[in-house]
Design a protein around this motif. Structure first.
Motif, PDB file in Angstrom:
ATOM      1  N   GLU A 167     -13.065   2.159  -4.569  1.00 47.59           N
ATOM      2  CA  GLU A 167     -13.184   3.124  -3.580  1.00 47.59           C
ATOM      3  C   GLU A 167     -13.981   2.624  -2.364  1.00 47.59           C
ATOM      4  O   GLU A 167     -14.397   1.606  -2.421  1.00 47.59           O
ATOM      5  CB  GLU A 167     -13.771   4.319  -4.157  1.00 47.59           C
ATOM      6  CG  GLU A 167     -12.922   4.998  -5.505  1.00 47.59           C
ATOM      7  CD  GLU A 167     -13.608   6.107  -6.137  1.00 47.59           C
ATOM      8  OE1 GLU A 167     -14.471   6.499  -5.332  1.00 47.59           O
ATOM      9  OE2 GLU A 167     -12.930   6.578  -7.046  1.00 47.59           O
ATOM     10  N   PRO A 168     -13.724   3.258  -1.126  1.00 47.54           N
ATOM     11  CA  PRO A 168     -14.311   2.948   0.035  1.00 47.54           C
ATOM     12  C   PRO A 168     -16.011   2.437   0.010  1.00 47.54           C
ATOM     13  O   PRO A 168     -16.514   1.490   0.490  1.00 47.54           O
ATOM     14  CB  PRO A 168     -14.681   4.185   1.063  1.00 47.54           C
ATOM     15  CG  PRO A 168     -13.110   4.635   0.531  1.00 47.54           C
ATOM     16  CD  PRO A 168     -13.197   4.684  -0.840  1.00 47.54           C
ATOM     17  N   HIS A 169     -16.684   3.241  -1.063  1.00 45.89           N
ATOM     18  CA  HIS A 169     -18.054   2.972  -1.337  1.00 45.89           C
ATOM     19  C   HIS A 169     -18.514   2.247  -2.418  1.00 45.89           C
ATOM     20  O   HIS A 169     -19.506   1.924  -2.894  1.00 45.89           O
ATOM     21  CB  HIS A 169     -18.819   4.443  -1.169  1.00 45.89           C
ATOM     22  CG  HIS A 169     -18.323   5.217  -2.490  1.00 45.89           C
ATOM     23  ND1 HIS A 169     -16.884   5.819  -2.584  1.00 45.89           N
ATOM     24  CD2 HIS A 169     -18.680   5.363  -3.813  1.00 45.89           C
ATOM     25  CE1 HIS A 169     -16.958   6.596  -3.443  1.00 45.89           C
ATOM     26  NE2 HIS A 169     -17.795   6.122  -4.251  1.00 45.89           N
ATOM     27  N   CYS A 170     -17.411   1.753  -3.337  1.00 51.84           N
ATOM     28  CA  CYS A 170     -17.716   1.099  -4.492  1.00 51.84           C
ATOM     29  C   CYS A 170     -16.676  -0.011  -4.911  1.00 51.84           C
ATOM     30  O   CYS A 170     -15.524   0.377  -4.756  1.00 51.84           O
ATOM     31  CB  CYS A 170     -17.921   2.105  -5.728  1.00 51.84           C
ATOM     32  SG  CYS A 170     -16.612   2.898  -6.577  1.00 51.84           S
ATOM     33  N   GLY A 171     -17.069  -1.105  -5.089  1.00 48.34           N
ATOM     34  CA  GLY A 171     -15.960  -1.984  -5.596  1.00 48.34           C
ATOM     35  C   GLY A 171     -16.452  -2.424  -6.949  1.00 48.34           C
ATOM     36  O   GLY A 171     -15.859  -2.022  -7.987  1.00 48.34           O
ATOM     37  N   THR A 265      -0.915  -3.708   0.581  1.00 47.08           N
ATOM     38  CA  THR A 265      -2.334  -3.433   0.356  1.00 47.08           C
ATOM     39  C   THR A 265      -2.511  -2.129   0.927  1.00 47.08           C
ATOM     40  O   THR A 265      -2.892  -2.107   2.039  1.00 47.08           O
ATOM     41  CB  THR A 265      -3.284  -4.525   0.690  1.00 47.08           C
ATOM     42  OG1 THR A 265      -2.662  -5.641   0.273  1.00 47.08           O
ATOM     43  CG2 THR A 265      -4.925  -4.323  -0.060  1.00 47.08           C
ATOM     44  N   CYS A 266      -2.774  -1.157   0.161  1.00 41.04           N
ATOM     45  CA  CYS A 266      -2.750   0.196   0.576  1.00 41.04           C
ATOM     46  C   CYS A 266      -3.963   1.042   0.221  1.00 41.04           C
ATOM     47  O   CYS A 266      -4.846   0.726  -0.568  1.00 41.04           O
ATOM     48  CB  CYS A 266      -1.738   1.033  -0.365  1.00 41.04           C
ATOM     49  SG  CYS A 266       0.001   0.551   0.068  1.00 41.04           S
ATOM     50  N   VAL A 267      -4.526   2.124   1.172  1.00 40.38           N
ATOM     51  CA  VAL A 267      -5.289   3.130   1.080  1.00 40.38           C
ATOM     52  C   VAL A 267      -4.466   4.128   0.326  1.00 40.38           C
ATOM     53  O   VAL A 267      -3.448   4.558   0.896  1.00 40.38           O
ATOM     54  CB  VAL A 267      -5.959   3.507   2.222  1.00 40.38           C
ATOM     55  CG1 VAL A 267      -6.724   4.894   2.032  1.00 40.38           C
ATOM     56  CG2 VAL A 267      -6.599   2.399   3.043  1.00 40.38           C
ATOM     57  N   MET A 268      -4.808   4.688  -1.033  1.00 34.94           N
ATOM     58  CA  MET A 268      -4.129   5.514  -1.690  1.00 34.94           C
ATOM     59  C   MET A 268      -4.900   6.925  -1.689  1.00 34.94           C
ATOM     60  O   MET A 268      -6.050   6.979  -2.049  1.00 34.94           O
ATOM     61  CB  MET A 268      -3.794   5.011  -3.012  1.00 34.94           C
ATOM     62  CG  MET A 268      -2.934   3.875  -3.119  1.00 34.94           C
ATOM     63  SD  MET A 268      -1.479   3.807  -2.363  1.00 34.94           S
ATOM     64  CE  MET A 268      -0.488   5.247  -3.395  1.00 34.94           C
ATOM     65  N   ASN A 269      -4.279   7.897  -1.226  1.00 30.09           N
ATOM     66  CA  ASN A 269      -4.951   9.357  -1.288  1.00 30.09           C
ATOM     67  C   ASN A 269      -4.449  10.157  -2.530  1.00 30.09           C
ATOM     68  O   ASN A 269      -3.188  10.455  -2.521  1.00 30.09           O
ATOM     69  CB  ASN A 269      -4.662  10.041   0.159  1.00 30.09           C
ATOM     70  CG  ASN A 269      -5.228   9.061   1.254  1.00 30.09           C
ATOM     71  OD1 ASN A 269      -6.182   8.867   1.051  1.00 30.09           O
ATOM     72  ND2 ASN A 269      -4.565   9.055   2.221  1.00 30.09           N
ATOM     73  N   TYR A 270      -5.356  10.580  -3.199  1.00 30.99           N
ATOM     74  CA  TYR A 270      -4.831  11.389  -4.195  1.00 30.99           C
ATOM     75  C   TYR A 270      -5.401  12.777  -4.026  1.00 30.99           C
ATOM     76  O   TYR A 270      -6.592  13.341  -3.857  1.00 30.99           O
ATOM     77  CB  TYR A 270      -5.500  10.959  -5.526  1.00 30.99           C
ATOM     78  CG  TYR A 270      -4.821   9.682  -6.037  1.00 30.99           C
ATOM     79  CD1 TYR A 270      -3.963   9.669  -7.100  1.00 30.99           C
ATOM     80  CD2 TYR A 270      -5.440   8.501  -5.702  1.00 30.99           C
ATOM     81  CE1 TYR A 270      -3.144   8.493  -7.429  1.00 30.99           C
ATOM     82  CE2 TYR A 270      -4.748   7.162  -5.944  1.00 30.99           C
ATOM     83  CZ  TYR A 270      -3.597   7.221  -6.991  1.00 30.99           C
ATOM     84  OH  TYR A 270      -3.077   5.999  -7.293  1.00 30.99           O
ATOM     85  N   ASP A 271      -4.381  14.015  -3.696  1.00 31.26           N
ATOM     86  CA  ASP A 271      -4.636  15.207  -3.251  1.00 31.26           C
ATOM     87  C   ASP A 271      -4.352  16.390  -4.359  1.00 31.26           C
ATOM     88  O   ASP A 271      -3.403  16.840  -4.211  1.00 31.26           O
ATOM     89  CB  ASP A 271      -3.932  15.348  -1.899  1.00 31.26           C
ATOM     90  CG  ASP A 271      -4.483  14.420  -0.773  1.00 31.26           C
ATOM     91  OD1 ASP A 271      -5.657  14.580  -0.644  1.00 31.26           O
ATOM     92  OD2 ASP A 271      -3.572  13.796  -0.426  1.00 31.26           O
ATOM     93  N   GLY A 272      -4.855  16.149  -5.450  1.00 25.97           N
ATOM     94  CA  GLY A 272      -4.675  16.978  -6.609  1.00 25.97           C
ATOM     95  C   GLY A 272      -3.379  16.557  -7.266  1.00 25.97           C
ATOM     96  O   GLY A 272      -2.629  17.208  -7.888  1.00 25.97           O
ATOM     97  N   ALA A 273      -3.272  15.066  -7.350  1.00 28.76           N
ATOM     98  CA  ALA A 273      -2.047  14.669  -8.008  1.00 28.76           C
ATOM     99  C   ALA A 273      -2.165  14.763  -9.354  1.00 28.76           C
ATOM    100  O   ALA A 273      -3.295  14.706 -10.092  1.00 28.76           O
ATOM    101  CB  ALA A 273      -1.982  13.294  -7.661  1.00 28.76           C
ATOM    102  N   LYS A 274      -1.195  14.809 -10.260  1.00 34.69           N
ATOM    103  CA  LYS A 274      -1.045  15.491 -11.375  1.00 34.69           C
ATOM    104  C   LYS A 274      -1.042  13.993 -12.544  1.00 34.69           C
ATOM    105  O   LYS A 274      -0.271  13.116 -12.072  1.00 34.69           O
ATOM    106  CB  LYS A 274       0.217  16.051 -11.805  1.00 34.69           C
ATOM    107  CG  LYS A 274       0.310  16.322 -13.461  1.00 34.69           C
ATOM    108  CD  LYS A 274       1.380  17.366 -13.732  1.00 34.69           C
ATOM    109  CE  LYS A 274       1.133  18.887 -13.356  1.00 34.69           C
ATOM    110  NZ  LYS A 274       2.014  19.841 -13.650  1.00 34.69           N
TER     111      LYS A 274
END
Length: 597
Positions: A167-171, A265-274
């Motif tokens: 995540e942006p703040h943790c590797g 190499t992507c930034v992936m957004n999870y917006d309430g993904a099941k």
């Protein structure tokens, strides 16, 4: 235009003559891997690598991936056809159990194929490689229902897989992750958060992408104890197994990066993904580590693959490029100059890369064989010993192979002089692509700390004692062999340095942990040097046996003995330098205040 030829003959020699691969017919899957089958698999894998994947390597680097307005991603021209050839050839499931559509062959064999594909086209090979890692995690931790839904399609290559950790703040410190999972009341969860650096996160190669995502269930404990693993498909799966509606997961952007341009190499957004829980709640790291350990070994193989392809092209150039005369007199007087391969410093460079490649390949296959034994042997004691060695060598294969793989790519580029800096020769891409392998799946400093902090003391140091004992036994058994005199004595010296370094850390790191941290990278490389020296001892023994029998390519066996002698004389003595550094401790390293930097 750069080229690539898979080292089939070397792999066959290592499997058949050095590692005793065919002596393991008692293990599941090995009886199916007869010598004829192994040779056929490697030969066909080499054709795929050389004829299909390699020609797409520069295309992928030049074109890169494109994120479209709707969030979809288009891969470089030809990548879809290249991926389809990999999938349709059954390569994805080479070592996966037959019940899920695989062939059930040993991991050792699929590891060799990984080297071929990584050397031919690192960016493209990552798409199936990540899928294979996801399959490994699901095989161990998924429910039977989840296995039935996802594995056959992933093994067939119809669907691909990813792993979503960073995540942006943790590797590295995954305990800081913020992605949350909320129960939906029907057995599924709603995942919300952002993941970055997700390789193959979105693309047009498969009809579905199965994301393995770590997240924190609402109310879970803080830190790593509250992490769970979820399977989150790009498209939801209908009851009949077909692809259904789009899930709430999307590619926000593609990273613009130094190399591996052909991999998205992507930034992936999870917006309430099941998503659905894999394994037990709050035990996600246990499941993810299966995938991470598979990935770390695969990344080590990537370092070797880039070292090999860079070497092959440097050798071809050195034989062709005319520049200066040999120090001992003209070798080709009819020409305006001699080819640069006559020069000792060019030879030193090429021999250094070659000696690494051949011993690293042996260590790679030996480590993969330990994995096969650990998972397939009916003997509990043998399984434990193999698992010990596998755990010990995983950070070494990842850290040492990728450090040296990058350094070797740079050295190979140097052979070209100014031409090496020009894109059309392809050497720049090998350097840029090799660089990421030192970083992802746990940066190499983290690998070194894992070795020192976890693997070395585990079970009272049982794994290291087992390895030291195995190498010492080899030296003792071959000490009187005149043909191995140039191998046994240097290996003993290197082993003594490793034992001394291990003892020093045991005596000086407990009370002062910074001593371990300051010496970790040197220790990892010291262990790698000795492990590859051990492989050279075994290679030399096998090569001498082949020469004595008069079988096979005797010139190739002699070349191995010369290359091994170079390693023992010019590379293995580096263990003394590594030991000296370790024994200086951490005082000077830690003395400066942070604001003095």
């Amino acid at each position: 235009m750069p080229s690539y030829r898979a080292p089939v003959e070397d792999v066959l020699f290592l499997l058949n003559d050095v590692l005793g691969f065919h002596n393991r017919d008692n293990l599941p899957g090995f009886s199916d891997a007869s010598p004829d089958v192994v040779e056929a698999v490697l030969s066909e894998g080499a054709k795929l690598a050389g004829n299909v994947l390699a020609p797409l390597n520069r295309v992928g680097d030049a074109e890169g991936c494109t994120r479209n307005a709707d969030g979809s991603v288009t891969t470089p021209k030809g990548f879809k056809a290249g991926y389809d050839a990999f999938a349709e050839g059954g390569w994805m499931g080479l070592s996966v159990p037959e019940e899920f559509g695989g062939q059930g062959l040993p991991l050792t064999l699929s590891t060799a194929i990984q080297e071929f594909s990584s050397g031919a086209n690192l960016a493209l090979s990552m798409y199936p490689g990540l899928t294979q890692g996801a399959v490994a995690a699901l095989l161990v931790h998924a429910s039977e229902e989840q296995k039935a839904i996802y594995l056959p399609k992933m093994v067939a290559g119809t669907w691909t897989g990813t792993m979503n950790l960073t995540e942006p703040h943790c590797g590295t410190d995954l305990g800081l992750l913020k992605t949350k999972a909320v129960p939906n009341g029907d057995g599924s969860y709603s995942l919300t958060g952002t993941k970055i650096f997700i390789s193959a996160g979105e693309h047009d190669l498969s009809e579905n992408i199965v994301h393995l995502v770590i997240a924190r269930i609402e109310g879970a404990p803080a830190g790593t104890k509250g992490i769970s693993l979820f399977v989150v498909p790009k498209f939801l799966v209908n009851a009949d197994g077909s692809v259904g509606e789009r899930n709430a997961v999307s590619c926000g952007s593609i990273e613009h990066k130094m190399g591996i341009h052909g991999n998205s190499t992507c930034v992936m957004n999870y917006d309430g993904a099941k998503g659905w829980l894999v394994g037990e709640a709050n035990r996600g790291l246990n499941a993810m580590f299966v995938m991470m350990n598979e990935a770390r070994l695969a990344v080590g193989v990537q370092g070797l693959g880039q070292s090999e392809v860079a070497y092959q092209n440097a050798v071809a150039y050195a034989k062709d490029r005319l520049q200066g005369r040999a120090l001992t007199g003209a070798k080709e007087p009819a020409k305006s100059a001699d080819p640069i391969i006559v020069h000792p410093d060019v030879r030193r460079t090429l021999m250094t890369i070659r000696a690494f490649n051949e011993s690293a390949r042996a260590l790679m296959l030996w480590t993969a064989l330990q994995s096969d034994i650990a998972h397939r042997s009916p003997d509990a004691k043998e399984r434990q010993a193999a698992d010990d060695l596998l755990g010990l060598m995983t950070p070494v294969v990842k850290g040492v192979f990728t450090d040296r793989g990058f350094a070797n790519a740079v050295e190979a580029q140097q052979m070209f002089g100014g031409h090496g800096y020009i894109e059309e020769w392809g050497m720049s891409q090998f350097v840029r692509d090799a660089r990421i392998a030192m970083i992802y799946e746990g940066a190499n400093g983290v690998q070194a700390m894992d070795l020192i902090g976890r693997k070395l003391p585990k079970d009272g140091g049982r794994a290291m004692m087992g390895f030291l004992g195995e190498v010492q036994t080899f030296i003792k058994d071959n000490a009187e062999d005149e043909a191995l005199k140039g191998f046994a004595a240097p290996l003993q010296a290197g082993l003594n340095d490793l034992q001394a370094a291990t003892m020093w850390l045991m005596q000086n790191a407990m009370a002062k942990p910074d001593n371990a941290g300051a010496g970790a990278t040197d220790y990892m490389h010291l262990l790698g040097l000795v492990a590859m020296g051990y492989m050279w001892g075994r290679i030399a023994k096998a090569a001498n046996a082949k020469k004595a029998s008069g079988e096979g390519d005797l010139a190739a066996m002699e070349a191995k003995l010369v290359t091994g002698r170079f390693y023992m004389e010019r590379m293995l003595p580096e263990t003394a330098l590594r030991l000296a550094r370790i024994k200086t401790g951490s005082d000077a390293t830690m003395a400066l205040a942070a604001d003095a930097f």
